[in-house]
Design an enzyme around this catalytic site. Structure first.
Site, PDB file in Angstrom:
ATOM      1  N   ASP A   2       0.867  -1.151   0.165  1.00 18.01           N
ATOM      2  CA  ASP A   2       0.271  -0.169  -0.022  1.00 18.01           C
ATOM      3  C   ASP A   2       0.882   1.316  -0.108  1.00 18.01           C
ATOM      4  OD1 ASP A   2       0.775  -0.419   2.603  1.00 18.01           O
ATOM      5  OD2 ASP A   2      -1.056  -0.858   3.456  1.00 18.01           O
ATOM      6  N   ASP A  53      -7.513  -2.503  14.683  1.00 17.68           N
ATOM      7  CA  ASP A  53      -8.862  -2.861  14.128  1.00 17.68           C
ATOM      8  C   ASP A  53      -8.726  -4.413  13.311  1.00 17.68           C
ATOM      9  OD1 ASP A  53      -8.140  -1.996  11.655  1.00 17.68           O
ATOM     10  OD2 ASP A  53      -9.224  -0.437  11.500  1.00 17.68           O
ATOM     11  N   HIS A  82      -7.000  -4.851  10.422  1.00 16.75           N
ATOM     12  CA  HIS A  82      -6.782  -4.784   8.947  1.00 16.75           C
ATOM     13  C   HIS A  82      -5.605  -5.135   8.359  1.00 16.75           C
ATOM     14  CE1 HIS A  82      -5.337  -0.463   9.644  1.00 16.75           C
ATOM     15  NE2 HIS A  82      -4.404  -1.072   9.025  1.00 16.75           N
ATOM     16  N   GLU A 100      -9.619  -1.779   5.534  1.00 10.49           N
ATOM     17  CA  GLU A 100     -10.257  -1.457   6.737  1.00 10.49           C
ATOM     18  C   GLU A 100     -11.634  -2.369   6.790  1.00 10.49           C
ATOM     19  OE1 GLU A 100      -8.774   0.248   8.644  1.00 10.49           O
ATOM     20  OE2 GLU A 100      -8.011   2.300   8.001  1.00 10.49           O
TER      21      GLU A 100
HETATM   22  C1  GLP Z   1      -0.550   0.381   8.620  1.00 11.15           C
HETATM   23  C2  GLP Z   1      -0.091  -0.429   7.256  1.00 11.15           C
HETATM   24  C3  GLP Z   1      -0.405  -1.887   7.666  1.00 11.15           C
HETATM   25  C4  GLP Z   1       0.244  -2.294   8.870  1.00 11.15           C
HETATM   26  C5  GLP Z   1      -0.291  -1.634   9.929  1.00 11.15           C
HETATM   27  C6  GLP Z   1       0.420  -1.846  11.396  1.00 11.15           C
HETATM   28  O1  GLP Z   1      -1.959   0.319   8.656  1.00 11.15           O
HETATM   29  N1  GLP Z   1      -0.866  -0.232   6.139  1.00 11.15           N
HETATM   30  O2  GLP Z   1      -0.010  -2.817   6.507  1.00 11.15           O
HETATM   31  O3  GLP Z   1       0.105  -3.485   9.062  1.00 11.15           O
HETATM   32  O4  GLP Z   1      -0.176  -0.185   9.776  1.00 11.15           O
HETATM   33  O5  GLP Z   1       1.548  -1.095  11.577  1.00 11.15           O
HETATM   34  P1  GLP Z   1       2.461  -1.287  12.930  1.00 11.15           P
HETATM   35  O6  GLP Z   1       3.238  -2.664  12.370  1.00 11.15           O
HETATM   36  O7  GLP Z   1       3.368  -0.115  12.852  1.00 11.15           O
HETATM   37  O8  GLP Z   1       1.637  -1.611  14.049  1.00 11.15           O
END
Ligand code: GLP
Length: 266
Positions: free
Chosen positions: A67, A136, A138, A143
């Site tokens: 993404d 959440d 995702h 989402e």
């Molecule tokens: C963002 C990214 C996800 C990732 C999530 C968790 O939303 N788009 O791909 O998994 O963050 O991030 P973190 O690893 O910093 O908790």
């Protein structure tokens, strides 16, 4: 779904890096699906170490990131392209032309999203998709409520995600509201998925993903439909898993099997 519970994030990072490194050694032209966020940072650092110290060769590896924020130029300090360059690509012998991160400044997103899907297909599909998880539940930026058959497209971020990611931007107001993201359907087409999570704040999302019903309200739960998912969590993220002792037994049995001592243990 295979579930590995490590003691801490260091253990998660090392184990995850071993799965990636094993694939890169076995298939030097493999296609890796990569994720951003703080969780995979240790895994990336370990891959850089393996490249430097053990000559793990990325020269023919192809990567696709999940993404990117809409509106951020690739050179923006908080873009996912910058994140990947800084934390991984700049430290490997990977060919820049083989690294793909969605373009957050594409002129026509519909056309671009279709092109991103086509590029993945043209490379033969993703062999191993690395995934983090949002609080959440995702995956990528899919989402809650995202179609479980969704493809690469634009997605509006929830307030929870904006709050979670504000730490990288300084304030919530600076976090982009839209992202371009691979869909759940896109992710499910990868040959293998490696889901990583660390910390108490991920415990509920991990329980819902692994042991809850398959639901679009927790898009990571769609991974239950995939035939080859490895979930690697630390103690804190795995704290709410009801069957965690069983997952440990499975891993122990696998270790015995690999060592050829399974019969003696019976
Ligand atoms: C963002 C990214 C996800 C990732 C999530 C968790 O939303 N788009 O791909 O998994 O963050 O991030 P973190 O690893 O910093 O908790």
């Amino acid at each position: 779904m295979r579930v590995i519970v490590e003691r801490d994030l260091d253990g998660v990072s090392r184990t995850a890096a071993q799965f990636v490194a094993t694939l890169v050694r076995r298939k030097p032209t493999c296609v890796l699906g990569l994720a951003t966020g703080s969780t995979p940072l240790g895994m990336y650092a370990e891959l850089v170490r393996l490249h430097r110290e053990e000559r793990l060769d990325f020269s023919r590896v192809v990567t696709f990131n999940l993404d990117e924020y809409v509106g951020l130029d690739a050179s923006h300090p908080q873009s996912y392209r910058t994140f990947m360059q800084r934390n991984l690509f700049d430290h490997l012998n990977i060919d820049h032309r083989n690294t793909h991160v969605p373009d957050g400044r594409a002129l026509d997103f519909d056309v671009y999203c279709e092109r991103y899907e086509r590029m993945i297909r043209d490379e033969g599909g993703v062999d191993l998709q690395v995934l983090g998880i949002g609080t959440d539940g995702h995956i990528a930026f899919n989402e809650p409520g995202s179609s479980l058959g969704s493809r690469t497209r634009l997605k509006t971020l929830t307030n929870e995600t904006i709050r979670d990611n504000a730490r990288f931007f300084g304030s919530e107001a600076d976090v982009p509201r839209l992202a371009i993201t691979m869909g759940v359907g896109t992710i499910l087409e990868s040959r293998q998925c490696l889901l990583l999570a660390s910390g108490e704040h991920k415990a509920k999302a991990i329980r819902d993903t692994v042991e809850g019903p398959v639901t679009a309200q927790v898009t990571a739960s769609a991974l239950q439909l995939h035939r080859d998912v490895i979930t690697v969590v630390d103690e804190e993220a795995g704290r709410l898993l009801e069957r965690r002792s069983y997952y440990r037994e499975v891993e122990q049995a696998q270790t015995l099997l690999r060592s050829g001592r399974f019969g003696q243990a019976q």
